[in-house]
Design an enzyme around this catalytic site. Structure first.
Site, PDB file in Angstrom:
ATOM      1  CB  SER A  36      46.645  43.187  43.831  1.00 43.04           C
ATOM      2  OG  SER A  36      46.427  43.870  42.609  1.00 43.04           O
ATOM      3  CB  THR A  37      50.250  46.278  43.001  1.00 41.38           C
ATOM      4  OG1 THR A  37      49.081  46.634  42.274  1.00 41.38           O
ATOM      5  CG2 THR A  37      51.457  46.985  42.412  1.00 41.38           C
ATOM      6  CG  HIS A  86      43.971  41.601  41.522  1.00 38.40           C
ATOM      7  ND1 HIS A  86      43.869  42.637  42.420  1.00 38.40           N
ATOM      8  CD2 HIS A  86      42.910  40.791  41.770  1.00 38.40           C
ATOM      9  CE1 HIS A  86      42.789  42.473  43.173  1.00 38.40           C
ATOM     10  NE2 HIS A  86      42.204  41.352  42.802  1.00 38.40           N
ATOM     11  CG  MET A  99      45.941  50.411  44.195  1.00 37.53           C
ATOM     12  SD  MET A  99      46.832  51.552  45.273  1.00 37.53           S
ATOM     13  CE  MET A  99      45.870  53.044  45.014  1.00 37.53           C
ATOM     14  CG  ASP A 152      39.375  41.911  45.209  1.00 38.36           C
ATOM     15  OD1 ASP A 152      38.236  41.650  45.627  1.00 38.36           O
ATOM     16  OD2 ASP A 152      40.011  41.168  44.432  1.00 38.36           O
TER      17      ASP A 152
END
Length: 344
Positions: free
Chosen positions: A159-160, A185, A277, A280
Site C-alpha cells: 500500500s503506502t 492499493h 498503512m 489489510d
C-alpha cells in the site's frame, strides 16, 4: 498531534478547495499555500510544514523537478494531487517512484467534500518514514541463472510506499520469474499505467490482471485499482479472477482477498507483505502460512509506513522480516525449482 500542511498548486481555486477540505479535520492545520515551487521553497523554510500537497503542472518548475529537489535536499512527506489523464497518471507514478508518499486524483466536482480521501492520506503521510534518495541501498541485480518452480505462485501485497517498494523487488526478478499476483492499493485508472511502467523497467512481463488470465512463470499480474478484488482460481493452470464485491478492510482490491484465494490453490506458494498503512493482508497472509506457504515481510527500517507488515508480523503470519533491498533474492530462493535450488 497536529499535522501542519503546506498546499502547493498553481490554481487559487484548487488551493482554496484543498485547504478547506483539510481544515475539516481538527488534527490538521493548513499553515500556508504556494502557487509555484519558488513560493513553496520559501514557505517550507519559513513554516516548516509536516506534509506537503503538491500539484504536478506548475509554472517556473514542474512538480517532479521540485519533488526531486525536496527528496535530495530536505526529505519530507509529500502527497501528490494529480489529474486523471493518462499523462497525469504517468507523472504521478514517477513522483511516487521519486519518493512521494501517496497520491490523490483531482476530483471532477470542485467541492471540499470531493477531497475526503486526502485527509486520511495526509495524516498517514505525517507518520511515514521518508529518506533522502541517496540513502536508498542499490537494487539487487536479477540472477543470471534461475529456474522457478513451474507450479509455484507468488503473491505480494502493498500500500503506502508500495510503488517504490515494488519497483525495487520486481526489478530484481529475472525474465522467468515465478507466476506472481500483486495487489497494490491504488486509485482507479492508476494501475494500468503502473503495470505499463513496471513492464518497461522489469525483465518479466507485467500486465494489469484480466479475468481468466492464466498464471504463468515469467508473468506478473497487477490487480486493477478500485473496481474489483484480484483472486486466483484453482486448476491445472490457476487463473486470475476479478471478483466484484464490497471493499474489504476499506480497500478494493484487498490484499486479504488475494491472499485467501492463493491459500486455496493447494500448490507451492509464497506470500509477501510490503509497506502500507493499516492491516489489510495480515489475516490473509496468516491463512497462507497455515496452508503451508512460505511468508516474508518488509522490515520496519525500510518501510515507508510500517503498518501492514507490522500487523502481519504480530499476528504470526510473517516467517521472516527482511529489508527491502534483500527481498528479491529471498523470494526467488523460496520460489526456485526444488530440483535446482540455484539463484546464482
Amino acid at each position: 498531534m497536529t499535522v501542519r500542511v503546506l498546499v502547493v498548486d498553481d490554481s487559487l481555486t484548487m488551493r482554496n478547495l484543498i485547504s478547506a477540505a483539510l481544515r475539516q479535520d481538527p488534527e490538521i492545520e493548513v499553515v500556508g499555500s504556494a502557487a509555484d515551487p519558488i513560493e513553496a521553497r520559501a514557505a517550507i523554510k519559513t513554516l516548516n510544514p509536516d506534509v506537503l500537497t503538491l500539484d504536478v503542472e506548475m509554472p517556473n518548475m514542474n512538480g517532479l523537478e521540485f519533488l526531486e529537489k525536496i527528496m535530495r535536499l530536505r526529505p519530507m512527506p509529500v502527497v501528490m494531487v494529480s489529474t486523471l489523464t493518462a499523462a497525469g497518471t504517468d507523472v504521478t507514478l514517477a513522483a511516487l517512484e521519486i519518493g512521494a508518499v501517496d497520491a490523490v486524483p483531482k476530483p471532477a466536482t470542485a467541492t471540499p467534500e470531493a477531497f475526503h480521501d486526502l485527509i486520511g492520506k495526509v495524516k498517514t503521510a505525517a507518520r511515514s518514514r521518508v529518506r533522502a534518495r541517496s540513502d536508498a541501498p542499490p537494487r539487487e541485480a536479477a540472477p543470471q541463472n534461475y529456474s522457478p518452480d513451474p507450479r509455484h505462485v507468488l503473491a505480494i501485497g502493498s500500500s503506502t510506499g508500495g510503488v517504490e517498494a515494488l519497483l525495487t523487488v520486481l526489478g530484481g526478478f529475472p525474465a522467468n520469474c515465478p507466476a506472481t499476483v500483486v495487489t497494490q492499493h491504488m486509485p482507479a485508472n492508476f494501475t494500468a499505467s503502473f503495470a505499463a511502467r513496471l513492464d518497461r523497467v522489469c525483465a518479466p512481463t507485467v500486465t494489469e490482471a484480466v479475468e481468466g488470465a492464466p498464471l504463468e512463470p515469467g508473468h506478473i499480474y497487477i490487480a486493477p485499482g478500485g473496481v474489483a478484488h484480484l483472486e486466483t482460481t484453482p486448476g491445472l493452470t490457476p487463473r486470475c479472477h476479478l471478483s466484484v464485491g464490497d471493499p474489504v478492510n476499506g480497500h478494493r482490491p484487498s490484499v486479504d482477498v488475494m491472499f485467501d484465494s492463493v491459500a486455496r490453490l493447494k500448490r507451492p506458494m509464497t506470500g509477501v507483505i510490503l509497506t502500507g498503512m493499516g492491516k489489510d493482508g495480515a489475516r490473509g497472509l496468516l491463512t497462507m502460512r497455515e496452508a503451508g506457504a512460505r511468508t516474508l515481510g518488509q522490515d520496519e527500517a525500510t518501510s515507508v509506513v510500517y503498518g501492514m507488515p507490522k500487523a502481519a508480523f504480530e499476528l504470526g503470519a510473517v516467517e521472516r522480516q527482511l529489508p527491502l533491498h534483500r527481498l528479491s533474492s529471498a523470494i526467488l530462493e523460496l520460489c526456485a525449482d526444488p530440483a535446482v535450488r540455484s539463484v546464482a
